[in-house]
Design a protein around this motif. Structure first.
Motif, mmCIF file in Angstrom:
data_model
loop_
_atom_site.group_PDB
_atom_site.id
_atom_site.type_symbol
_atom_site.label_atom_id
_atom_site.label_comp_id
_atom_site.label_asym_id
_atom_site.label_seq_id
_atom_site.Cartn_x
_atom_site.Cartn_y
_atom_site.Cartn_z
ATOM 1 N N GLU A 1 0.764 -1.272 -0.028
ATOM 2 C CA GLU A 1 -0.044 -0.066 -0.101
ATOM 3 C C GLU A 1 0.869 1.212 0.079
ATOM 4 N N GLU B 1 -5.468 0.948 -10.604
ATOM 5 C CA GLU B 1 -5.778 0.087 -9.163
ATOM 6 C C GLU B 1 -4.748 0.182 -8.146
ATOM 7 N N GLN B 2 -3.567 0.179 -8.648
ATOM 8 C CA GLN B 2 -2.614 0.374 -7.504
ATOM 9 C C GLN B 2 -2.420 1.956 -7.044
ATOM 10 N N LYS C 1 -5.491 1.896 -4.519
ATOM 11 C CA LYS C 1 -5.171 1.011 -3.219
ATOM 12 C C LYS C 1 -4.173 1.682 -2.339
#
Ligand code: 13P
Ligand code: SF4
Length: 366
Positions: free
Chosen positions: A196, A212-213, A216
């Motif tokens: 994270e 997405e990364q 997150k």
């Protein structure tokens, strides 16, 4: 009328001992009108002239408290900028050699941080509502101004943990620049999973990350580092511990995560100095920070039987800080004694105002 300054050419050729004498003579003429602030990494032949020494947080506070007319900063460019921003308008901050920069600070620029902010807006929506920008004090004044303007804050290696708490109390994500290692270590100590904390590469679109990364991530770590501290490797600690099983390892948090994890203590230059100075006589230390500090400490600790060793097998000094030499200091001080200001560091007013917001937030919470 502009008073012409004394040229540096005549000082460049001075022998060291002559430069030292001229520093002392100029300081005597200046008296309390000039204060010499020195970072712990300064070379010994300059450090000996310091009125006040410290890590970057302590020096920032000292710069805001002194009444001297001239604040002569023996450190690097961003430190003199902070002194200018935090001191009174009538005071003058001076960096004896303008080429004394910080290679890590140069790894983030306003244009690249603004592009990052725009790309984050495309992926996440309004970044000002979702992300707190946190800049390490090792950054240019315009990046501190960016943080001031966008609800962000400055941190140092001393106060990074409390600053990260502050940042997360305001918004759910943090953009941390320019040192990925300080950001990662601080987040890791707070229990944030490594996946994270993603690295934002400013030379790639969207930092080289997928949407997405980015969604997150709790912390977006700018891809920057210190060229001195990256020299310290976990294997240096392993080899040393084999020979010194009862010794202690202490590192600066600009070192990589694996080095910090293998260390007994991690903290700022001031923390390193205090920890070793207060340690019991006869103890043995391996230190992962800049060579000038470690060499000085090793000498100072000898009478107490403490052994202090440098972590890397190669010489790694902060080569930019090293540029502040007795010749530049003598030149600066003689000019000041003649009433001629050289190498003043003056942050433009609008930038200074916004940067001060981010610095004041830091000083209020640390
Ligand atoms: P400190 O906060 O310990 O002074 O560190 C500043 C720095 O530049 C270390 O490389
Ligand atoms: Fe910058 Fe590294 Fe030098 Fe510190 S040691 S001033 S981070 S280049």
């Amino acid at each position: 009328m502009q008073v012409s300054t004394i040229s540096f050419d005549r000082f460049n050729v001075l022998a060291d001992n002559e430069a030292q004498e001229r520093i002392r003579a100029a300081r005597a003429r200046l008296g309390e009108r000039a204060v010499l602030l020195c970072h712990h990494y300064q070379r010994a032949d300059v450090y000996q002239h310091a009125d006040l020494t410290g890590d970057s947080l302590k020096l920032a506070r000292l710069a805001s408290q002194t009444d001297a007319e001239y604040i002569v900063f023996c450190g690097v460019h961003f430190m003199a900028e902070v002194a200018d921003i935090l001191s009174k308008p009538s005071q003058i901050a001076i960096l004896p050699d303008l080429a004394a920069g910080c290679s890590m600070a140069d790894m983030a620029s306003l244009a690249k941080v603004e592009r990052c902010w725009r790309e984050l807006a495309e992926v996440l929506g309004k970044p000002d509502e979702l992300i707190t920008p946190v800049t390490y004090i090792n950054s240019a004044a315009d990046l501190k101004a960016f943080c001031g303007e966008h609800g962000g804050i400055v941190c140092t290696s001393t106060n990074a943990p409390v600053i990260l708490d502050w940042a997360f109390s305001k918004r759910e994500k943090v953009l941390f620049f320019p040192d990925q290692h300080l950001g990662r270590w601080t987040g890791f100590k707070k229990g944030i999973p490594l996946d994270e904390m993603v690295v934002w590469d400013p030379d790639l679109e969207y930092g080289g990350l997928t949407p997405e990364q980015i969604r997150k991530a709790k912390i977006l770590l700018w891809k920057g580092h210190c060229s001195v501290h990256q020299m310290f490797q976990p294997v240096h600690i392993d080899r040393w511990r084999e020979k010194h099983p009862h010794g202690f390892v202490i590192s600066h948090p600009e070192s990589m995560l694996e080095v910090c994890q293998k260390s007994d203590y991690v903290g700022s230059t001031e923390f390193i100095l205090n920890t070793i100075t207060q340690a019991p006589p006869g103890t043995h230390w391996l230190v992962g920070t800049e060579l000038n500090l470690v060499s000085r400490l090793a000498e100072e600790m000898k009478p107490q039987g403490k052994v202090v060793q440098f972590m890397a097998p190669t010489v790694c000094m902060c080569s930019t800080m090293q540029r502040i030499d007795p010749q530049h200091l003598a030149w600066t001080l003689e000019n000041l004694a003649e009433g001629k200001v050289v190498n003043q560091i003056k942050v433009p007013a609008h930038e200074a105002e916004l940067a001060r917001i981010a610095l004041d937030r830091m000083l209020a919470v640390s």
